[in-house]
Motif scaffolding. Structure first.
Motif, PDB file in Angstrom:
ATOM      1  N   ALA A  27       0.835  -1.203   0.000  1.00  7.62           N
ATOM      2  CA  ALA A  27       0.000   0.000   0.000  1.00  7.62           C
ATOM      3  C   ALA A  27       0.871   1.255   0.000  1.00  7.62           C
ATOM      4  CB  ALA A  27      -0.936  -0.001   1.209  1.00  7.62           C
ATOM      5  N   LEU A  28       1.936   1.241   0.772  1.00  7.53           N
ATOM      6  CA  LEU A  28       2.857   2.380   0.811  1.00  7.53           C
ATOM      7  C   LEU A  28       3.508   2.580  -0.553  1.00  7.53           C
ATOM      8  CD1 LEU A  28       4.513   4.540   2.315  1.00  7.53           C
ATOM      9  CD2 LEU A  28       6.143   2.728   2.847  1.00  7.53           C
ATOM     10  N   ARG A  29       3.987   1.498  -1.124  1.00  4.48           N
ATOM     11  CA  ARG A  29       4.644   1.590  -2.418  1.00  4.48           C
ATOM     12  C   ARG A  29       3.666   2.086  -3.472  1.00  4.48           C
ATOM     13  NH1 ARG A  29       6.745  -3.574  -5.610  1.00  4.48           N
ATOM     14  NH2 ARG A  29       4.523  -3.934  -5.492  1.00  4.48           N
ATOM     15  N   LEU A  30       2.449   1.576  -3.447  1.00  7.83           N
ATOM     16  CA  LEU A  30       1.450   1.982  -4.435  1.00  7.83           C
ATOM     17  C   LEU A  30       1.125   3.473  -4.299  1.00  7.83           C
ATOM     18  CD1 LEU A  30      -0.173   0.784  -6.742  1.00  7.83           C
ATOM     19  CD2 LEU A  30      -2.030   0.382  -5.124  1.00  7.83           C
ATOM     20  N   ARG A  31       1.038   3.975  -3.073  1.00  9.62           N
ATOM     21  CA  ARG A  31       0.770   5.402  -2.851  1.00  9.62           C
ATOM     22  C   ARG A  31       1.915   6.243  -3.398  1.00  9.62           C
ATOM     23  NH1 ARG A  31      -3.622   8.649  -2.030  1.00  9.62           N
ATOM     24  NH2 ARG A  31      -2.548  10.414  -2.871  1.00  9.62           N
ATOM     25  N   ARG A  32       3.148   5.786  -3.180  1.00 10.02           N
ATOM     26  CA  ARG A  32       4.300   6.531  -3.700  1.00 10.02           C
ATOM     27  C   ARG A  32       4.310   6.538  -5.225  1.00 10.02           C
ATOM     28  NH1 ARG A  32       9.079   4.849   0.509  1.00 10.02           N
ATOM     29  NH2 ARG A  32       8.371   6.196   2.177  1.00 10.02           N
ATOM     30  N   VAL A  33       3.987   5.399  -5.831  1.00  8.89           N
ATOM     31  CA  VAL A  33       3.925   5.336  -7.286  1.00  8.89           C
ATOM     32  C   VAL A  33       2.845   6.291  -7.797  1.00  8.89           C
ATOM     33  CG1 VAL A  33       3.342   3.847  -9.252  1.00  8.89           C
ATOM     34  CG2 VAL A  33       4.857   3.001  -7.456  1.00  8.89           C
ATOM     35  N   PHE A  34       1.679   6.271  -7.147  1.00 11.12           N
ATOM     36  CA  PHE A  34       0.596   7.179  -7.539  1.00 11.12           C
ATOM     37  C   PHE A  34       1.078   8.630  -7.486  1.00 11.12           C
ATOM     38  CE2 PHE A  34      -2.958   9.975  -6.661  1.00 11.12           C
ATOM     39  CZ  PHE A  34      -3.870   9.608  -7.634  1.00 11.12           C
ATOM     40  N   ASP A  35       1.722   9.000  -6.387  1.00 13.14           N
ATOM     41  CA  ASP A  35       2.179  10.382  -6.232  1.00 13.14           C
ATOM     42  C   ASP A  35       3.237  10.744  -7.269  1.00 13.14           C
ATOM     43  OD1 ASP A  35       0.423  10.733  -4.119  1.00 13.14           O
ATOM     44  OD2 ASP A  35       1.944  10.381  -2.579  1.00 13.14           O
ATOM     45  N   LEU A  36       4.082   9.784  -7.657  1.00 18.94           N
ATOM     46  CA  LEU A  36       5.083  10.045  -8.693  1.00 18.94           C
ATOM     47  C   LEU A  36       4.432  10.236 -10.059  1.00 18.94           C
ATOM     48  CD1 LEU A  36       7.832   7.463  -7.719  1.00 18.94           C
ATOM     49  CD2 LEU A  36       8.023   9.948  -7.637  1.00 18.94           C
ATOM     50  N   ASP A  38       1.361  11.238 -10.593  1.00 22.71           N
ATOM     51  CA  ASP A  38       0.520  12.440 -10.534  1.00 22.71           C
ATOM     52  C   ASP A  38       1.430  13.665 -10.516  1.00 22.71           C
ATOM     53  OD1 ASP A  38      -1.493  14.316 -10.183  1.00 22.71           O
ATOM     54  OD2 ASP A  38      -1.791  13.835  -8.060  1.00 22.71           O
ATOM     55  N   ARG A  39       1.996  13.993 -11.665  1.00 21.83           N
ATOM     56  CA  ARG A  39       3.019  15.039 -11.784  1.00 21.83           C
ATOM     57  C   ARG A  39       2.570  16.402 -11.268  1.00 21.83           C
ATOM     58  NH1 ARG A  39       8.277  13.724 -12.661  1.00 21.83           N
ATOM     59  NH2 ARG A  39       8.448  12.176 -14.279  1.00 21.83           N
ATOM     60  N   ASN A  40       1.312  16.773 -11.512  1.00 24.18           N
ATOM     61  CA  ASN A  40       0.868  18.101 -11.101  1.00 24.18           C
ATOM     62  C   ASN A  40       0.240  18.107  -9.709  1.00 24.18           C
ATOM     63  OD1 ASN A  40      -1.593  16.919 -11.593  1.00 24.18           O
ATOM     64  ND2 ASN A  40      -2.208  18.341 -13.219  1.00 24.18           N
ATOM     65  N   GLY A  41       0.172  16.951  -9.061  1.00 28.55           N
ATOM     66  CA  GLY A  41      -0.306  16.881  -7.680  1.00 28.55           C
ATOM     67  C   GLY A  41      -1.777  17.177  -7.489  1.00 28.55           C
ATOM     68  N   ASP A  42      -2.590  16.984  -8.542  1.00 32.21           N
ATOM     69  CA  ASP A  42      -4.017  17.300  -8.423  1.00 32.21           C
ATOM     70  C   ASP A  42      -4.863  16.134  -7.908  1.00 32.21           C
ATOM     71  OD1 ASP A  42      -4.072  15.626 -10.631  1.00 32.21           O
ATOM     72  OD2 ASP A  42      -5.138  17.032 -11.937  1.00 32.21           O
ATOM     73  N   GLY A  43      -4.220  15.023  -7.556  1.00 34.06           N
ATOM     74  CA  GLY A  43      -4.956  13.875  -7.020  1.00 34.06           C
ATOM     75  C   GLY A  43      -5.515  12.946  -8.078  1.00 34.06           C
ATOM     76  N   GLU A  44      -5.150  13.177  -9.336  1.00 36.47           N
ATOM     77  CA  GLU A  44      -5.577  12.315 -10.433  1.00 36.47           C
ATOM     78  C   GLU A  44      -4.398  12.059 -11.366  1.00 36.47           C
ATOM     79  OE1 GLU A  44     -10.259  13.205 -11.322  1.00 36.47           O
ATOM     80  OE2 GLU A  44      -8.792  14.377 -12.438  1.00 36.47           O
ATOM     81  N   GLY A  80      -8.936  11.777 -14.774  1.00 37.59           N
ATOM     82  CA  GLY A  80      -7.944  10.717 -14.616  1.00 37.59           C
ATOM     83  C   GLY A  80      -8.312   9.795 -13.476  1.00 37.59           C
ATOM     84  N   LEU A  81      -7.360   8.966 -13.117  1.00 40.11           N
ATOM     85  CA  LEU A  81      -7.543   7.998 -12.032  1.00 40.11           C
ATOM     86  C   LEU A  81      -7.302   8.655 -10.683  1.00 40.11           C
ATOM     87  CD1 LEU A  81      -5.291   5.121 -13.459  1.00 40.11           C
ATOM     88  CD2 LEU A  81      -7.779   5.115 -13.391  1.00 40.11           C
ATOM     89  N   GLY A  82      -8.263   8.536  -9.773  1.00 39.82           N
ATOM     90  CA  GLY A  82      -8.009   8.889  -8.383  1.00 39.82           C
ATOM     91  C   GLY A  82      -7.229   7.743  -7.758  1.00 39.82           C
ATOM     92  N   PHE A  83      -6.781   7.887  -6.517  1.00 35.49           N
ATOM     93  CA  PHE A  83      -5.983   6.821  -5.915  1.00 35.49           C
ATOM     94  C   PHE A  83      -6.754   5.511  -5.838  1.00 35.49           C
ATOM     95  CE2 PHE A  83      -4.393   4.303  -2.328  1.00 35.49           C
ATOM     96  CZ  PHE A  83      -3.126   4.036  -2.822  1.00 35.49           C
TER      97      PHE A  83
END
Length: 186
Positions: A27-36, A38-44, A80-83
């Motif tokens: 779950a931690l790794r997946l969250r980090r991948v999502f944040d990486l 999501d270049r503009n940090g908009d949550g999608e 886009g995709l939310g988390f």
């Protein structure tokens, strides 16, 4: 009428680390991948961001295939995709590639240690049993993180977990650090 998500497919053999046995670490790794991604940090994560991230990782994606697979997980009206959507996509890919996860009643300590060793090896590029500032910086650069630009910032990251103050992170220090991470939303 909602269409069923397209069954995920990959042209390359997936890494055995795609899905770790340790749920919290995954779950931690997946969250980090999502944040990486999501270049503009908009949550999608938009299709453009997904395509760019895959290209950066050397996993060039066919745009039409990406739209068919990922687009099926983007909710109507979203850009886009939310988390949670990203997590559903990841789970579907894992199930398609490896079969569904069978929940164990009691996690096996040995399996968790193997997952941790596998994660450690990603950072320990030269295989000497230690993560140096240069190795950490190289991995951070591959991930496109801003922290990679400054060796001083990377050395500070090392110092934060380097209990024996030898300037590098051994497996014990890495494991302690990973076990101390709180996973939000897990």
């Amino acid at each position: 009428m909602e269409t069923a998500p397209t069954k995920p497919s990959l042209s390359r053999k997936p890494s055995p680390s795609f899905r770790l046995r340790n749920g919290s670490l995954n779950a931690l790794r997946l969250r980090r991948v999502f944040d990486l991604f999501d270049r503009n940090g908009d949550g999608e994560i938009t299709l453009d961001e997904m395509e760019s991230a895959l290209d950066t990782l050397g996993l060039g994606a066919d745009r039409a295939g990406l739209e068919a697979t990922v687009g099926a997980y983007i909710p109507a009206g979203a850009n886009g995709l939310g988390f949670n959507d990203f997590e559903s996509l990841h789970r579907a890919l894992g199930d398609a590639l490896f079969g569904p996860i069978v929940e164990e009643e009691e996690p096996q300590k040995e399996g968790e240690d193997e997952d941790m060793k596998e994660a450690f090896r990603v950072f320990d590029e030269n295989g000497d049993g230690f993560i140096s500032a240069a190795e950490l910086q190289a991995v951070l650069k591959k991930l496109g993180l801003a922290e990679a630009r400054s060796l001083a910032a990377v050395q500070e990251m090392i110092c934060n977990v380097d209990r024996d103050r030898d300037g590098q992170v051994d497996f014990g220090e890495f494991k302690t650090m990973m076990q101390g991470i709180t996973v939000w939303g897990a």
